[in-house]
Design an enzyme around this catalytic site. Structure first.
Site, PDB file in Angstrom:
ATOM      1  CE1 TYR A 151      -3.844   2.195   0.407  1.00 19.77           C
ATOM      2  CE2 TYR A 151      -2.613   3.037   2.402  1.00 19.77           C
ATOM      3  CZ  TYR A 151      -3.671   3.215   1.484  1.00 19.77           C
ATOM      4  OH  TYR A 151      -4.664   4.480   1.565  1.00 19.77           O
ATOM      5  CG  ASP A 152       2.764   2.191   3.613  1.00 24.78           C
ATOM      6  OD1 ASP A 152       1.470   1.996   3.681  1.00 24.78           O
ATOM      7  OD2 ASP A 152       3.460   2.053   4.745  1.00 24.78           O
ATOM      8  CG  ASN A 180      -6.804   7.531  10.327  1.00 25.19           C
ATOM      9  OD1 ASN A 180      -6.819   6.742   9.641  1.00 25.19           O
ATOM     10  ND2 ASN A 180      -6.108   7.707  11.232  1.00 25.19           N
ATOM     11  CG  PHE A 197     -13.499   2.268  19.248  1.00 25.81           C
ATOM     12  CD1 PHE A 197     -12.601   0.975  19.584  1.00 25.81           C
ATOM     13  CD2 PHE A 197     -12.982   3.624  19.766  1.00 25.81           C
ATOM     14  CE1 PHE A 197     -11.508   1.067  19.927  1.00 25.81           C
ATOM     15  CE2 PHE A 197     -11.702   3.550  20.467  1.00 25.81           C
ATOM     16  CZ  PHE A 197     -11.089   2.321  20.463  1.00 25.81           C
TER      17      PHE A 197
END
Ligand SMILES: NC(=O)c1ccc[n+]([C@@H]2O[C@H](COP(=O)([O-])OP(=O)(O)OC[C@H]3O[C@@H](n4cnc5c(N)ncnc54)[C@H](O)[C@@H]3O)[C@@H](O)[C@H]2O)c1
Length: 278
Positions: A151-152, A180, A197
């Site tokens: 990805y990077d 993000n 979460f």
């Protein structure tokens, strides 16, 4: 405000059935443009764009950007690429191909059409950064051989290709380094901290916070990110970026957990020994 007929563009959005792409398309249609959404539905879903079915200005084409594309458009947003570690590590070779071949095929199309093109890059081009916060002139600290490198490094190579198309062929490019982002239509199982979460809270499970919960992250709401992408695309030609797009305000994981619990009425958070939030 819908545009007048003569300012309406036909805009290609690759990765348009994904989280960010589908919101971008909603906004472009609202502005009165025509949109061609191109996606191979690897992480995106038809559900993200089903509300557009029958919209007279919207078309969907199932296509993989690692293959050349021949269409006629006035502008291109290149968002195609799985964004979460769970998804991009599933088939890392395909992830690199999507970034690199996509950054040959889509600028190649823009070159033929003499149109402007925006690349959705990422804060991950900074790798494991040695400076905080990262400014655009920081070159990063990236591992070329690790499990995240597909990805990077793929995104870094895509930036290189965009800037070479710009220097060598005079292509009008815009490069956005996205931080993000969260909001409706995020993939519930993408393994990232907000989705983790929220899903735990909705299932009535305790929220898991790795480490002491004092580590911080910044999160940008999707509507604000879309504002940034469109404003960058509409900026004068000399503005190429790269431009960091995100929320400069940091939150601790503990604050984030409290907010999620307050919004969902979930259970009490518990802590674990190590930190590994995405
Ligand atoms: N969401 C974030 O916080 C974030 C952060 C940094 C960068 N980005 C970048 O923004 C873009 C969109 O991210 P997202 O969060 O919407 O992710 P997403 O996974 O929801 O969307 C990506 C879309 O690209 C499609 N796609 C993947 N490979 C493809 C291929 N080879 N050909 C055609 N389509 C393909 C997927 O099916 C999906 O619809 C990505 O390029 C990502 O790297 C996102």
């Amino acid at each position: 405000m819908p545009r007048l007929y003569d300012s309406r563009k036909r805009i290609l959005v690759t990765g348009g059935a994904g989280f960010l792409g589908s919101h971008l398309i909603d906004r472009l249609l609202k502005q009165g443009h025509e949109v061609l959404c191109v996606d191979n539905l690897f992480t995106g879903t038809k559900r993200n764009i089903e509300h557009l079915h029958g919209h007279s200005h919207f078309e969907f084409l199932r296509h993989d950007v690692t293959f050349p594309l021949y269409v006629e458009v006035d502008e291109i947003y290149n968002l195609a690429c799985p964004a979460s570690p769970i998804h991009y590590q599933h088939d890392p070779v395909q992830t690199t191909k999507t970034s690199v071949h996509g950054a040959i095929n889509m600028p190649g199309l823009a070159k033929r059409l003499r149109c402007r093109i925006l690349q959705a890059s990422t804060s991950e081009v900074y790798g494991d950064p040695a400076i905080h916060p990262q400014t655009e002139d920081y070159w990063g600290n990236v591992n070329p051989i690790g499990p995240r490198s597909c990805y990077d490094e793929g995104k870094r190579c895509a930036e290189t290709l965009f800037f070479d198309y710009h220097r060598q062929h005079g292509l009008e490019i815009k490069v956005a380094r996205i931080f993000n982002t969260y909001g409706p239509r995020m993939h519930p199982a993408d393994g990232r901290v907000i989705s983790n979460f929220v899903m735990q809270a909705l299932r009535g499970e305790p929220i898991t916070i790795y480490g002491d919960g004092d580590q911080t992250r910044s999160f940008c709401y999707v509507d604000d990110l879309i504002d940034g992408l469109i404003r960058l695309m509409e900026a004068p030609a000399p503005v190429t970026g790269p431009i960091n797009l995100g929320n400069p305000t940091e939150f601790t994981m503990r604050e984030l957990a409290k907010l999620v619990l307050a919004e969902t009425g979930g259970l009490v958070a518990h802590c674990e020994a190590t930190f590994a939030c995405g």
